[in-house]
Design an enzyme around this catalytic site. Structure first.
Site, mmCIF file in Angstrom:
data_model
loop_
_atom_site.group_PDB
_atom_site.id
_atom_site.type_symbol
_atom_site.label_atom_id
_atom_site.label_comp_id
_atom_site.label_asym_id
_atom_site.label_seq_id
_atom_site.Cartn_x
_atom_site.Cartn_y
_atom_site.Cartn_z
ATOM 1 N N ARG A 104 0.840 -1.227 0.000
ATOM 2 C CA ARG A 104 0.000 0.000 0.000
ATOM 3 C C ARG A 104 0.864 1.262 0.000
ATOM 4 N NH1 ARG A 104 -2.095 -3.694 -1.106
ATOM 5 N NH2 ARG A 104 -3.822 -4.810 -0.153
ATOM 6 N N SER A 129 -10.834 -0.584 3.882
ATOM 7 C CA SER A 129 -10.119 -0.850 5.140
ATOM 8 C C SER A 129 -9.594 0.455 5.721
ATOM 9 C CB SER A 129 -8.939 -1.788 4.894
ATOM 10 O OG SER A 129 -9.415 -3.049 4.507
ATOM 11 N N GLU A 141 -4.866 3.278 6.899
ATOM 12 C CA GLU A 141 -4.581 3.114 5.460
ATOM 13 C C GLU A 141 -5.294 4.240 4.697
ATOM 14 O OE1 GLU A 141 -4.914 -0.839 3.796
ATOM 15 O OE2 GLU A 141 -5.975 -0.066 2.046
HETATM 16 C C1 LIG Z 1 -15.649 -1.198 -0.639
HETATM 17 C C2 LIG Z 1 -14.172 -0.920 -0.759
HETATM 18 C C3 LIG Z 1 -13.293 -1.990 -0.930
HETATM 19 C C4 LIG Z 1 -11.912 -1.754 -1.040
HETATM 20 N N1 LIG Z 1 -11.081 -2.810 -1.216
HETATM 21 C C5 LIG Z 1 -9.752 -2.596 -1.359
HETATM 22 C C6 LIG Z 1 -8.862 -3.690 -1.571
HETATM 23 O O1 LIG Z 1 -9.240 -4.853 -1.627
HETATM 24 N N2 LIG Z 1 -7.540 -3.412 -1.717
HETATM 25 C C7 LIG Z 1 -7.054 -2.126 -1.679
HETATM 26 O O2 LIG Z 1 -5.840 -1.919 -1.858
HETATM 27 N N3 LIG Z 1 -7.885 -1.080 -1.471
HETATM 28 C C8 LIG Z 1 -9.216 -1.275 -1.309
HETATM 29 N N4 LIG Z 1 -10.058 -0.211 -1.097
HETATM 30 C C9 LIG Z 1 -9.507 1.139 -0.929
HETATM 31 C C10 LIG Z 1 -9.426 1.977 -2.212
HETATM 32 O O3 LIG Z 1 -10.343 1.525 -3.191
HETATM 33 C C11 LIG Z 1 -8.000 1.951 -2.790
HETATM 34 O O4 LIG Z 1 -7.068 2.499 -1.882
HETATM 35 C C12 LIG Z 1 -7.901 2.709 -4.108
HETATM 36 O O5 LIG Z 1 -6.620 2.480 -4.649
HETATM 37 C C13 LIG Z 1 -8.150 4.208 -3.996
HETATM 38 O O6 LIG Z 1 -8.369 4.693 -5.311
HETATM 39 P P1 LIG Z 1 -9.196 6.049 -5.580
HETATM 40 O O7 LIG Z 1 -9.163 6.308 -7.029
HETATM 41 O O8 LIG Z 1 -10.529 5.974 -4.954
HETATM 42 O O9 LIG Z 1 -8.268 7.091 -4.849
HETATM 43 P P2 LIG Z 1 -8.683 8.208 -3.776
HETATM 44 O O10 LIG Z 1 -9.281 7.539 -2.591
HETATM 45 O O11 LIG Z 1 -9.473 9.260 -4.434
HETATM 46 O O12 LIG Z 1 -7.241 8.761 -3.388
HETATM 47 C C14 LIG Z 1 -6.319 7.937 -2.698
HETATM 48 C C15 LIG Z 1 -4.964 8.669 -2.635
HETATM 49 O O13 LIG Z 1 -4.434 8.774 -3.958
HETATM 50 C C16 LIG Z 1 -4.246 10.146 -4.328
HETATM 51 N N5 LIG Z 1 -4.584 10.197 -5.763
HETATM 52 C C17 LIG Z 1 -5.702 9.709 -6.364
HETATM 53 N N6 LIG Z 1 -5.597 9.822 -7.704
HETATM 54 C C18 LIG Z 1 -4.394 10.396 -7.955
HETATM 55 C C19 LIG Z 1 -3.692 10.760 -9.151
HETATM 56 N N7 LIG Z 1 -4.197 10.561 -10.376
HETATM 57 N N8 LIG Z 1 -2.463 11.333 -9.026
HETATM 58 C C20 LIG Z 1 -1.917 11.547 -7.796
HETATM 59 N N9 LIG Z 1 -2.526 11.231 -6.640
HETATM 60 C C21 LIG Z 1 -3.755 10.656 -6.718
HETATM 61 C C22 LIG Z 1 -5.122 10.951 -3.391
HETATM 62 O O14 LIG Z 1 -4.591 12.230 -3.164
HETATM 63 C C23 LIG Z 1 -5.066 10.093 -2.122
HETATM 64 O O15 LIG Z 1 -3.880 10.361 -1.405
HETATM 65 C C24 LIG Z 1 -11.433 -0.425 -0.988
HETATM 66 C C25 LIG Z 1 -12.323 0.646 -0.826
HETATM 67 C C26 LIG Z 1 -13.681 0.403 -0.721
HETATM 68 C C27 LIG Z 1 -14.622 1.563 -0.555
#
Ligand SMILES: Cc1cc2nc3c(=O)[nH]c(=O)nc-3n(C[C@H](O)[C@H](O)[C@H](O)COP(=O)(O)OP(=O)(O)OC[C@H]3O[C@@H](n4cnc5c(N)ncnc54)[C@H](O)[C@@H]3O)c2cc1C
Length: 303
Positions: free
Chosen positions: A174, A224, A294
């Site tokens: 992560r 998480s 996380e």
């Molecule tokens: C139901 C559910 C299940 C999940 N299961 C998992 C799982 O199994 N495994 C797992 O690893 N995670 C899981 N997650 C967490 C989440 O989906 C991940 O961490 C995912 O990678 C976040 O992506 P996002 O586009 O939503 O980023 P955001 O939540 O919008 O942002 C996350 C971080 O990335 C940065 N960011 C986003 N896009 C960019 C970009 N283009 N350039 C620079 N910085 C950026 C943001 O500033 C922030 O710091 C889950 C979440 C939910 C709600």
């Protein structure tokens, strides 16, 4: 309307939303307003927007699909760039997927399987954008997105575009270089392999079914809340510490999965923070282990 917002509106092809409530852009449905939120139409919009923000001395915050975020109730000052909704082009080149960071992972999984490729199935059910997945090195079921990366394209606050090799991304559990340095991920090249469409679809179906059984997907959440400590599983430690069902305001530790905080009724970021602190204290008392979030916190100091 401020001159800053007017300049963004004049220059950008994408959407410009002043005082936009960020709860509309996070999966846990929490977050105060962004001073201004933009949804860039293309990579040039991103570069133009960060340059305008720099001219006005405004802080820049990036969000993807908001699925790993806790945003302050006071919102986020300056410019918030949301990549999802605009930059969603993708193509297949040989065995590689070349996609913009605003593409949603669930959509990419199905597009690539449909085209006869395999590789992304492990991520079924992760509601991420490609950019957010790379920042977090999202993973599940023994896979991690970072292991498939050939190259990432990102720009800095001056709008300069840089190409990162897989090694330069410094992926870990992560973790990636994009957490410690401020880069905006624009696109990436992901390595896939020829696959068996029916087998891939069956695997995705099985993984989605498993998630439905163990995760509280019927209520807003941010996935998480805590990272797994070395050699342990955060959800198990939290459960054993007796935290399931704990409430603060409208937020609750899920009864279904102890590492999920669910927004039961109009929860605030303050409610979630209170639960995070209570869980940390209870797990420390029970197991002597310190848990670390996380979920990414934005708008509390400089995010
Ligand atoms: C139901 C559910 C299940 C999940 N299961 C998992 C799982 O199994 N495994 C797992 O690893 N995670 C899981 N997650 C967490 C989440 O989906 C991940 O961490 C995912 O990678 C976040 O992506 P996002 O586009 O939503 O980023 P955001 O939540 O919008 O942002 C996350 C971080 O990335 C940065 N960011 C986003 N896009 C960019 C970009 N283009 N350039 C620079 N910085 C950026 C943001 O500033 C922030 O710091 C889950 C979440 C939910 C709600």
């Amino acid at each position: 309307m401020s001159q800053f917002v007017q300049d963004l509106e004049k220059k950008l092809k994408g959407s410009v939303l002043a005082e936009e409530p960020l709860r509309k852009h996070t999966t846990i449905r929490i977050g105060g307003p962004a001073e201004v939120l933009i949804i860039p139409a293309d990579q040039q919009d991103v570069v133009d927007a960060v340059r305008i923000a720099a001219e006005y001395g405004k802080q820049v915050t990036i969000i993807g699909n908001g699925s790993n975020l806790l945003v302050s109730d006071n919102g986020i000052p300056g410019l918030v760039v949301k990549l999802v909704g605009g930059m969603t082009t993708w193509k297949l080149q040989g065995n590689s997927l070349v996609a913009e960071s605003g593409c949603l992972l669930p959509a990419l999984i199905f597009h690539t399987i449909d085209a006869g490729f395999s590789g992304l199935e492990f991520a079924a059910g992760i509601p991420a954008s490609l950019g957010g997945a790379l920042v977090m090195n999202a993973g599940a079921n023994g896979g991690e997105i970072g292991s498939l990366v050939e190259e990432v394209q990102a720009c800095n606050a001056a709008g300069e575009v840089v190409h990162f090799s897989q090694g330069a991304c410094r992926f870990g559990y992560r973790q990636s270089v994009f957490q410690s340095e401020q880069w905006i991920i624009l696109a990436a090249r992901i390595n896939l392999q020829a696959g068996d469409k029916a087998a891939s679809l069956a695997r995705v179906k099985q993984l989605l079914g498993k998630r439905k059984q163990i995760q509280p997907l019927d209520l807003p959440n941010a996935g998480s809340i805590f990272r797994n400590p070395i050699g342990g599983v955060a959800g198990k430690l939290i459960d054993e510490a007796g935290c399931k069902g704990l409430k603060a305001g409208g937020a609750m530790i899920s009864n279904k999965h102890a590492n999920f905080i669910v927004n039961v009724e109009n929860a605030t970021a303050a409610d979630v923070l209170e639960l995070i602190e209570r869980v940390k204290t209870m797990v420390m008392a029970k197991h002597g282990i310190e848990l670390h979030p996380e979920v990414r916190m934005l708008g509390f100091s400089r995010g």
